[in-house]
Design a protein around this motif. Structure first.
Motif, PDB file in Angstrom:
ATOM      1  N   ILE A 197     -35.809  12.564  11.451  1.00  0.00           N
ATOM      2  CA  ILE A 197     -36.120  10.997  10.982  1.00  0.00           C
ATOM      3  C   ILE A 197     -37.661  10.322  11.049  1.00  0.00           C
ATOM      4  CG2 ILE A 197     -35.758   8.432  11.104  1.00  0.00           C
ATOM      5  CD1 ILE A 197     -33.161  10.082  10.729  1.00  0.00           C
ATOM      6  N   GLN A 198     -38.213  11.716  10.723  1.00  0.00           N
ATOM      7  CA  GLN A 198     -39.590  11.052  10.743  1.00  0.00           C
ATOM      8  C   GLN A 198     -41.064  11.325   9.643  1.00  0.00           C
ATOM      9  OE1 GLN A 198     -42.209  11.247  13.997  1.00  0.00           O
ATOM     10  NE2 GLN A 198     -40.426  11.492  14.800  1.00  0.00           N
ATOM     11  N   PRO A 199     -41.423  10.228   9.083  1.00  0.00           N
ATOM     12  CA  PRO A 199     -42.254   9.886   8.013  1.00  0.00           C
ATOM     13  C   PRO A 199     -42.364  11.046   7.272  1.00  0.00           C
ATOM     14  CG  PRO A 199     -42.418   8.050   8.906  1.00  0.00           C
ATOM     15  CD  PRO A 199     -42.603   9.095  10.524  1.00  0.00           C
ATOM     16  N   VAL A 200     -42.106  10.990   5.980  1.00  0.00           N
ATOM     17  CA  VAL A 200     -42.815  12.745   5.359  1.00  0.00           C
ATOM     18  C   VAL A 200     -43.080  12.202   3.496  1.00  0.00           C
ATOM     19  CG1 VAL A 200     -40.715  14.056   6.033  1.00  0.00           C
ATOM     20  CG2 VAL A 200     -40.316  12.809   4.135  1.00  0.00           C
ATOM     21  N   ARG A 201     -42.646  11.624   3.212  1.00  0.00           N
ATOM     22  CA  ARG A 201     -43.377  10.852   1.807  1.00  0.00           C
ATOM     23  C   ARG A 201     -43.626   9.168   2.082  1.00  0.00           C
ATOM     24  NH1 ARG A 201     -41.052  12.472  -3.843  1.00  0.00           N
ATOM     25  NH2 ARG A 201     -43.055  11.864  -5.130  1.00  0.00           N
ATOM     26  N   TYR A 202     -45.177   8.513   1.605  1.00  0.00           N
ATOM     27  CA  TYR A 202     -44.751   7.266   1.147  1.00  0.00           C
ATOM     28  C   TYR A 202     -45.539   7.447  -0.452  1.00  0.00           C
ATOM     29  CZ  TYR A 202     -46.822   2.638   1.033  1.00  0.00           C
ATOM     30  OH  TYR A 202     -47.445   1.452   0.636  1.00  0.00           O
ATOM     31  N   ILE A 203     -44.618   5.911  -1.350  1.00  0.00           N
ATOM     32  CA  ILE A 203     -45.520   5.581  -1.887  1.00  0.00           C
ATOM     33  C   ILE A 203     -45.378   4.271  -2.550  1.00  0.00           C
ATOM     34  CG2 ILE A 203     -44.199   5.299  -4.645  1.00  0.00           C
ATOM     35  CD1 ILE A 203     -42.642   8.023  -3.662  1.00  0.00           C
TER      36      ILE A 203
END
Length: 258
Positions: A197-203
């Protein structure tokens, strides 16, 4: 034919201008007035030492942190997708096909819509019982491997026409969250790893005050540091990669006639 001396001078000039702009702003795409002075030969690739305080990566990490903090790790879904377990009034069309099942609870009404084969519930709409305004929409999709993906959209017209969409795994873990605002024109999405559940991508996409559209796509590494940033507008593309102690910037102008 391009004069090689003029070409080298132009590229060097544009590198210096671009570097100054990038060091002054976390988003080089917004500096339209300064960028308009660049010559046509402004495509380039530059490798530099990664700054200790990097505005480009800090912008992304700040936005990721904002969205991640307000998004729970899991979302319990108090809904049943079993047709036989729903107690409510059933509505049918003229041919006798079930349209939806409606049940009431507190100050809301909940409508269950069956899938095409009428063997299971596919989507649920929750509405304010008095006004009929849509509060939330829950859609459950069955993948080819038999696992389920649930998409929950929560509407809040009181806050700048904003609404939020969650993608939820079978165990309730939220794998992505999307926040829409500005009547759907602007949005930002955070993707999480299904394993931790760690952030991997941001748009992020937004419409500027002058009506132009800007798009940002960033990926994070296993250490929760920015690995790559892609910024796109109608005028240019800026790709930034971080490898160890290096920052690599690739700039491409659009719609250029040589």
């Amino acid at each position: 034919m391009i004069n090689p001396i003029t070409f080298r001078a132009s590229v060097q000039y544009n590198k210096e201008v671009e570097q100054n702009l990038i060091s002054e702003s976390p988003n080089p795409l917004r500096l339209k007035a300064s960028l308009s002075s660049l010559s046509a030969l402004s495509n380039y690739n530059q490798v530099m030492v990664r700054p200790k305080f990097d505005k480009d990566s800090m912008y992304v990490l700040t936005r990721v942190d904002e969205l991640n903090k307000v998004t729970p790790s899991k979302l319990e879904l108090p809904y049943s997708f079993d047709m036989n377990s729903i107690n409510g009034e059933r509505f049918y069309d003229k041919s006798g096909k079930l349209l939806y099942i409606r049940e009431f609870g507190g100050d809301f009404a909940r409508d269950y819509y069956p899938a095409e084969d009428s063997t299971r519930i596919e989507k649920i709409f929750e509405r304010d019982k008095d006004s009929g305004a849509l509060i939330s929409k829950i859609e459950r999709n069955i993948r080819d491997d038999g696992t389920a993906k649930t998409i929950v959209t929560i509407f809040d017209e009181k806050v700048n026409n904003k609404y939020t969409m969650f993608q939820v795994a079978e165990d309730g873990a939220i794998s992505s969250v999307t926040e829409f605002s500005g009547k759907g024109k602007n949005f930002r999405t955070l993707f999480r790893s299904p394993y931790n559940i760690q952030p991997v991508r941001y748009i992020e996409a937004r419409e500027t005050d002058d009506g132009e559209f800007e798009f940002l796509d960033a990926t994070l590494d296993s250490n929760q540091q920015v690995a790559e940033i892609k910024r796109t507008s109608a005028a240019k593309e800026v790709n930034i990669k971080y490898t160890g102690a290096q920052k690599i910037i690739d700039v491409k102008q659009k719609n250029i006639d040589y």
